[in-house]
Write a protein that holds these residues in place. Structure first.
Motif, PDB file in Angstrom:
ATOM      1  N   LEU A  73       0.679  -1.253  -0.163  1.00 18.25           N
ATOM      2  CA  LEU A  73      -0.065   0.120   0.090  1.00 18.25           C
ATOM      3  C   LEU A  73       0.744   1.204  -0.134  1.00 18.25           C
ATOM      4  N   LYS A  74       1.988   1.241  -0.318  1.00 18.16           N
ATOM      5  CA  LYS A  74       3.066   2.312   0.059  1.00 18.16           C
ATOM      6  C   LYS A  74       2.827   3.308  -1.223  1.00 18.16           C
ATOM      7  N   TYR A  75       2.092   2.724  -2.298  1.00 20.26           N
ATOM      8  CA  TYR A  75       2.153   3.717  -3.555  1.00 20.26           C
ATOM      9  C   TYR A  75       0.756   4.327  -3.517  1.00 20.26           C
ATOM     10  N   VAL A  76       0.641   5.696  -3.506  1.00 18.13           N
ATOM     11  CA  VAL A  76      -0.463   6.383  -3.456  1.00 18.13           C
ATOM     12  C   VAL A  76      -1.096   6.694  -4.837  1.00 18.13           C
ATOM     13  N   LEU A  77      -2.275   6.533  -5.108  1.00 17.79           N
ATOM     14  CA  LEU A  77      -3.192   6.845  -6.145  1.00 17.79           C
ATOM     15  C   LEU A  77      -3.366   8.253  -6.300  1.00 17.79           C
ATOM     16  N   ASN A  78      -2.623   9.026  -7.474  1.00 19.80           N
ATOM     17  CA  ASN A  78      -2.859  10.387  -7.654  1.00 19.80           C
ATOM     18  C   ASN A  78      -3.802  10.629  -8.747  1.00 19.80           C
ATOM     19  N   SER A  79      -4.314   9.694  -9.347  1.00 23.61           N
ATOM     20  CA  SER A  79      -5.229  10.071 -10.471  1.00 23.61           C
ATOM     21  C   SER A  79      -6.377   9.207 -10.741  1.00 23.61           C
ATOM     22  N   ARG A  80      -7.299   9.611 -11.606  1.00 20.09           N
ATOM     23  CA  ARG A  80      -8.324   8.909 -12.302  1.00 20.09           C
ATOM     24  C   ARG A  80      -7.702   7.552 -12.827  1.00 20.09           C
ATOM     25  N   GLU A  81      -6.783   7.783 -13.742  1.00 16.41           N
ATOM     26  CA  GLU A  81      -6.131   6.479 -14.371  1.00 16.41           C
ATOM     27  C   GLU A  81      -5.383   5.529 -13.523  1.00 16.41           C
ATOM     28  N   ASP A  82      -4.810   6.046 -12.569  1.00 11.84           N
ATOM     29  CA  ASP A  82      -4.380   4.972 -11.602  1.00 11.84           C
ATOM     30  C   ASP A  82      -5.239   4.331 -10.779  1.00 11.84           C
ATOM     31  N   PHE A  83      -6.564   4.830 -10.642  1.00  6.88           N
ATOM     32  CA  PHE A  83      -7.694   4.038  -9.852  1.00  6.88           C
ATOM     33  C   PHE A  83      -8.114   3.137 -11.041  1.00  6.88           C
ATOM     34  N   ILE A 109     -11.392   0.759  -2.221  1.00  6.84           N
ATOM     35  CA  ILE A 109     -12.338   1.424  -1.109  1.00  6.84           C
ATOM     36  C   ILE A 109     -12.066   2.759  -0.418  1.00  6.84           C
ATOM     37  N   ARG A 110     -10.815   2.857  -0.383  1.00  5.46           N
ATOM     38  CA  ARG A 110     -10.339   4.348   0.201  1.00  5.46           C
ATOM     39  C   ARG A 110     -10.304   5.503  -1.106  1.00  5.46           C
ATOM     40  N   TYR A 111     -10.056   4.983  -2.088  1.00  5.27           N
ATOM     41  CA  TYR A 111     -10.037   6.159  -3.093  1.00  5.27           C
ATOM     42  C   TYR A 111     -11.176   6.512  -3.958  1.00  5.27           C
ATOM     43  N   SER A 112     -12.163   5.398  -3.877  1.00  3.82           N
ATOM     44  CA  SER A 112     -13.519   5.540  -4.470  1.00  3.82           C
ATOM     45  C   SER A 112     -14.562   6.513  -4.192  1.00  3.82           C
ATOM     46  N   TYR A 113     -15.395   6.953  -4.816  1.00  2.17           N
ATOM     47  CA  TYR A 113     -16.590   7.748  -4.464  1.00  2.17           C
ATOM     48  C   TYR A 113     -17.306   7.259  -3.472  1.00  2.17           C
ATOM     49  N   SER A 115     -16.776   5.283  -1.327  1.00  4.51           N
ATOM     50  CA  SER A 115     -16.504   3.803  -1.166  1.00  4.51           C
ATOM     51  C   SER A 115     -17.352   2.984  -1.898  1.00  4.51           C
ATOM     52  N   GLY A 116     -17.684   3.392  -3.127  1.00  4.91           N
ATOM     53  CA  GLY A 116     -18.526   2.375  -4.034  1.00  4.91           C
ATOM     54  C   GLY A 116     -17.833   1.550  -4.666  1.00  4.91           C
ATOM     55  N   LEU A 117     -16.303   1.739  -4.917  1.00  2.09           N
ATOM     56  CA  LEU A 117     -15.692   0.801  -5.834  1.00  2.09           C
ATOM     57  C   LEU A 117     -15.660   1.079  -7.143  1.00  2.09           C
ATOM     58  N   THR A 118     -16.409   1.924  -7.523  1.00  6.64           N
ATOM     59  CA  THR A 118     -16.500   2.109  -8.975  1.00  6.64           C
ATOM     60  C   THR A 118     -15.865   3.206  -9.674  1.00  6.64           C
ATOM     61  N   SER A 119     -16.027   4.363  -9.004  1.00  6.43           N
ATOM     62  CA  SER A 119     -15.502   5.831  -9.528  1.00  6.43           C
ATOM     63  C   SER A 119     -14.421   6.460  -8.607  1.00  6.43           C
ATOM     64  N   PHE A 120     -13.489   7.087  -9.174  1.00  8.18           N
ATOM     65  CA  PHE A 120     -12.400   7.805  -8.507  1.00  8.18           C
ATOM     66  C   PHE A 120     -13.063   8.810  -7.540  1.00  8.18           C
ATOM     67  N   GLY A 121     -12.762   8.874  -6.397  1.00  4.91           N
ATOM     68  CA  GLY A 121     -13.508   9.891  -5.547  1.00  4.91           C
ATOM     69  C   GLY A 121     -12.673  11.240  -5.413  1.00  4.91           C
ATOM     70  N   SER A 122     -11.455  11.525  -6.192  1.00  7.45           N
ATOM     71  CA  SER A 122     -10.922  12.840  -6.247  1.00  7.45           C
ATOM     72  C   SER A 122     -10.632  13.365  -5.186  1.00  7.45           C
ATOM     73  N   GLN A 123     -10.659  12.842  -3.954  1.00  9.39           N
ATOM     74  CA  GLN A 123     -10.090  13.561  -2.596  1.00  9.39           C
ATOM     75  C   GLN A 123      -8.867  13.099  -2.201  1.00  9.39           C
ATOM     76  N   PRO A 124      -7.920  13.982  -2.169  1.00  4.88           N
ATOM     77  CA  PRO A 124      -6.839  13.793  -1.652  1.00  4.88           C
ATOM     78  C   PRO A 124      -6.558  13.102  -0.434  1.00  4.88           C
ATOM     79  N   HIS A 125      -5.476  11.636  -0.224  1.00  5.04           N
ATOM     80  CA  HIS A 125      -5.612  10.826   0.854  1.00  5.04           C
ATOM     81  C   HIS A 125      -4.483  10.038   0.616  1.00  5.04           C
ATOM     82  N   ASP A 126      -3.435  10.359   1.409  1.00  7.04           N
ATOM     83  CA  ASP A 126      -2.347   9.379   1.726  1.00  7.04           C
ATOM     84  C   ASP A 126      -2.551   8.022   2.355  1.00  7.04           C
ATOM     85  N   ILE A 127      -2.946   7.176   1.673  1.00 10.98           N
ATOM     86  CA  ILE A 127      -3.179   5.775   2.339  1.00 10.98           C
ATOM     87  C   ILE A 127      -2.244   5.306   3.419  1.00 10.98           C
ATOM     88  N   ARG A 128      -1.048   5.828   3.355  1.00 16.35           N
ATOM     89  CA  ARG A 128       0.032   5.548   4.325  1.00 16.35           C
ATOM     90  C   ARG A 128      -0.380   5.621   5.785  1.00 16.35           C
TER      91      ARG A 128
END
Length: 282
Positions: A73-83, A109-113, A115-128
């Protein structure tokens, strides 16, 4: 973690209504685990179950391989493309390694809008930043049995006179919002099957449901108690401040026996242990 039907807002009430005595605690529809994590750990035998295999795999990795999971989990998703890339990998079952699969699922779960698992939530969050919480959850789950079974098979397997089942099934007429709850989803027949299973057990059960006429009629049986409660409706709250959602709790025992015995809500949550002092949720 946020999960459809999660009991964050009701967890304290639910735990306060647990029976006075039981030796086995079985959470049949575990979901995000809000009740299990809020329940003070004791000497009872604990089981977490969910039919969602991705969810169960995540919790098993948190329990058994949390350091490896954090490394993934050390890699942060920074974009919709990553998600979308992570979602595509998981959707096509490209991930054979349990830890990598758990990491992908947790990222969605953490990066979706919502927590719906389907679309990128666009909220800054460092999962670490969740690593200390994952470690706490690892310690709390150390002695918890984690199952991935159909509810009827699980209940029959663990039912004893000293068993206590907490159940939070997909709510009636909202089943479409629950993912991976079984082939064909959770159907009306499953609500009936759940009722028939519970009315035949030796142990005790506490059941959460949305307040509707169908469910009330379904559990209109001797020895069954139904009580209604209101909570904030998190979905409607966005455009209707103060909107309420009515839920019911159903049990085959006296839900207020702790209160009558002097072990009310205040005393119950005054237990001195580290897990009661700090909120644990993935």
């Amino acid at each position: 973690m946020s999960w459809i039907g999660g009991k964050k807002s009701m967890r304290e009430l639910i735990v306060s209504l647990f029976p006075l005595y039981y030796e086995r605690y079985i959470e049949v529809f575990g979901g995000g685990g809000w009740v299990l994590f809020h329940k003070p750990p004791g000497n009872d035998f604990e089981v977490y179950n969910d039919f969602n295999s991705l969810l169960v795999n995540l919790y098993r990795c948190v329990r058994d391989q949390y350091e490896e999971l954090q490394n993934e989990l050390k890699y942060v998703l920074n974009s919709r493309e990553d998600f979308d890339e992570v979602k595509a990998v998981l959707d096509k079952a490209y991930v054979e390694n349990d830890v990598k699969r758990a990491a992908c699922f947790y990222q969605l779960i953490r990066y979706s809008y919502a927590s719906g698992l389907t679309s990128f939530g666009s909220q800054p969050h460092d999962i670490r930043s969740n690593f200390p919480i994952i470690e706490q959850a690892h310690r709390r789950l150390a002695k918890v049995v984690i199952e991935n079974k159909d509810f009827e098979k699980l209940i029959r397997q663990y039912d004893r006179p000293v068993s206590f089942f907490y159940l939070d099934p997909p709510y009636f007429d909202t089943e479409k919002y629950y993912k991976n709850v079984g082939e064909g989803g959770f159907q009306k027949e499953d609500h009936i099957r759940l009722r028939d299973t519970l009315l035949g057990i030796e142990g005790k059960f506490l059941l959460s449901y949305n307040d509707c006429e169908y469910i009330r009629e379904l559990y209109d049986a001797p020895g069954i108690t139904i009580e209604s409660y209101n909570r904030i409706n998190n979905i409607k709250q966005r455009y209707d401040n103060g909107a309420q959602f009515s839920e019911i709790l159903i049990a085959n025992y006296d839900m207020h026996e702790r209160e009558r015995d002097g072990l009310g809500q205040m005393n119950l949550f005054d237990i001195n242990n580290e897990f009661n002092k700090e909120e644990i949720s993935l």
